[in-house]
Write an enzyme that holds these catalytic residues in place. Structure first.
Site, PDB file in Angstrom:
ATOM      1  N   TYR A  30       0.767  -1.286   0.067  1.00  0.00           N
ATOM      2  CA  TYR A  30       0.007   0.164  -0.021  1.00  0.00           C
ATOM      3  C   TYR A  30       1.000   1.257  -0.109  1.00  0.00           C
ATOM      4  CZ  TYR A  30      -3.920  -2.981   1.658  1.00  0.00           C
ATOM      5  OH  TYR A  30      -4.621  -4.293   1.800  1.00  0.00           O
ATOM      6  N   ASP A  81     -18.233 -11.150   6.836  1.00  0.00           N
ATOM      7  CA  ASP A  81     -16.890 -11.121   6.738  1.00  0.00           C
ATOM      8  C   ASP A  81     -16.351 -10.766   8.238  1.00  0.00           C
ATOM      9  OD1 ASP A  81     -14.062 -10.781   6.617  1.00  0.00           O
ATOM     10  OD2 ASP A  81     -14.347  -9.573   4.542  1.00  0.00           O
ATOM     11  N   TYR A 135     -14.540  -3.574   2.503  1.00  0.00           N
ATOM     12  CA  TYR A 135     -13.111  -3.981   2.275  1.00  0.00           C
ATOM     13  C   TYR A 135     -13.236  -5.381   2.480  1.00  0.00           C
ATOM     14  CZ  TYR A 135      -8.215  -5.225   2.280  1.00  0.00           C
ATOM     15  OH  TYR A 135      -7.164  -5.795   2.028  1.00  0.00           O
ATOM     16  N   LYS A 137      -7.126 -12.698  10.822  1.00  0.00           N
ATOM     17  CA  LYS A 137      -6.569 -11.515  11.457  1.00  0.00           C
ATOM     18  C   LYS A 137      -6.287 -12.066  12.994  1.00  0.00           C
ATOM     19  CE  LYS A 137      -6.780  -7.495   8.918  1.00  0.00           C
ATOM     20  NZ  LYS A 137      -7.748  -7.371   7.767  1.00  0.00           N
TER      21      LYS A 137
END
Ligand SMILES: *Cc1c(COP(=O)(O)O)cnc(C)c1O
Length: 398
Positions: free
Chosen positions: A6, A220, A133, A247
């Protein structure tokens, strides 16, 4: 040469070299920095947790990896049993992947093939939220909605984006349900899209509507799972057909994720027809080290009553910001272990990272968002220190 994520390599700041990490701290050659990112929201117990280290060392001496193709082992069986017990409803069938993006891809493949297997091949569209996202692979970019991430990849065929609004969702489903397989959402908290928060009543309604219109509901929870919103999973409040976890699943130790399907979804694949099988299999799925660390992480999460720790973080954050005002700040958002200060102008965050570093804090604002996704073990003193530095920045630039 390392190509960093990024980042425009030509203008990027020198990355901060980390030589050690312990608890909430990142160690550089010269500083001990409080980490406010939990390394992309994963390191919920802090760094270098002795219990997690110990189980990993033990498992390494048993074996580090075997494929899941035709083989199985204790760590993956135990973790799957644990997730089955822990997750609400009949979310019972665990499909493992090596990253969150891939696990989201798997959830979308499950949804589309679920209808394909029923001779409904037209039901392959996906509804998602504005500012969503869901990852950086192609289909997850398509269901995502954020130019800041995916400007060069605008392909959105068969994807509908809406605001979290009950009427909009209902109208879309009335008109398009025959070509829609799933509605995918980051429930309650949209992370990378700007820490946007919305009400649970939208999810309750979405669940009803998805049922009426025969559309699968996918949560999600790669970012929200394991307490980030103050709920263990948002799925405890509204149970989806498929949940995706990543995560914090492995506490920041090893990249791993899981897509957990309900009985109904699983039954859509279970047949005598080999063509009905889910044809997917990441090389490292169900990695024994990842499963081992996930199991221990969940054990600590439950044993140490993390939900009350997170509630306490939320209370402290609210105390810190309830009288805060700045004409630069559009909104302060707090939910569970997540803090976000949205500024009107992204220019107002230029230099903040350096300012935080000078004050012993590692923070990584993006676009218009200054945020904290704290390790749940953070002390009040450290949390208050971070809040002071965040607030003082706005006095600094006044
Ligand atoms: C981070 C994230 C992903 C992608 O996970 P990776 O492990 O980075 O591929 C997907 N969905 C959400 C909501 C995320 O926050």
């Amino acid at each position: 040469m390392i190509w960093y994520p990024y980042t425009q390599m030509k203008t990027m700041d020198e990355p901060i070299k980390i030589i050690g990490a312990k608890g909430i701290y990142l160690h550089t050659e010269t500083q001990k920095l409080i980490d406010t990112t939990s390394s992309w929201w994963s390191v919920i117990h802090g760094y270098n947790n002795p219990e997690l280290n110990a189980v990993l060392k033990e498992q390494i001496d048993v074996f580090s990896h075997v494929m899941l193709g035709g083989l199985t082992h204790d760590p993956v069986e135990k973790l799957s049993d644990k997730l089955k017990d822990m997750l609400p409803g009949d979310l019972n069938y665990c499909f493992y992947s090596d990253s969150g993006s891939v696990a989201v891809e798997v959830s979308l493949k499950m949804a589309i093939q679920y209808f394909f297997n029923q001779n409904k091949p037209l039901k392959k569209g996906i509804i998602a939220l504005e500012h969503a996202y869901h990852g950086d692979t192609f289909k997850t970019m398509a269901v995502g909605d954020d130019e800041d991430y995916h400007l060069a990849f605008p392909e959105k065929e068969g994807v509908y984006h809406i605001k979290p609004d009950k009427t909009l969702l209902e109208n879309l489903l009335i008109n398009h349900h025959e070509t829609v397989a799933a509605f995918i959402v980051e429930p309650l908290l949209q992370g990378a899209g700007g820490m946007k928060m919305y009400d649970v009543s939208f999810l309750e309604k979405a669940k009803q509507l998805c049922k009426i219109y025969n559309v699968l509901l996918i949560f999600d929870e790669v970012a929200t799972g394991f307490g980030r919103t103050g709920h263990r999973f948002v799925s405890d409040l509204v149970c989806p057909d498929i949940i995706v976890l990543g995560k914090a699943l492995t506490a920041g130790y090893i990249g791993h994720a899981v897509t957990v399907a309900s009985e109904k979804v699983y039954r859509g694949f279970y047949s005598d027809n080999p063509d009905h099988a889910l044809m997917h299999g990441p090389t490292f799925m169900g990695n024994p080290l990842a499963c081992t660390v996930a199991l221990k992480s969940i054990e600590i999460f439950e044993r140490e009553d993390y939900l009350s720790k997170i509630k306490h973080i939320e209370t402290e954050l609210k105390k810190n910001f309830n009288t805060f005002e700045s004409n630069k700040v559009k909104e302060v958002r707090i939910l569970g272990g997540c803090l976000c200060l949205e500024v009107y102008d992204s220019e107002d965050l230029k230099g903040f990272k350096q300012y935080a570093l000078k004050n012993g804090i590692h923070s990584r604002p993006f676009i218009n968002y200054m945020y904290g996704m704290f390790p749940y073990i953070i002390s009040d003193d450290s949390l208050n220190k971070v809040c002071e530095v965040y607030k003082n920045w706005f006095k600094e630039i006044k």
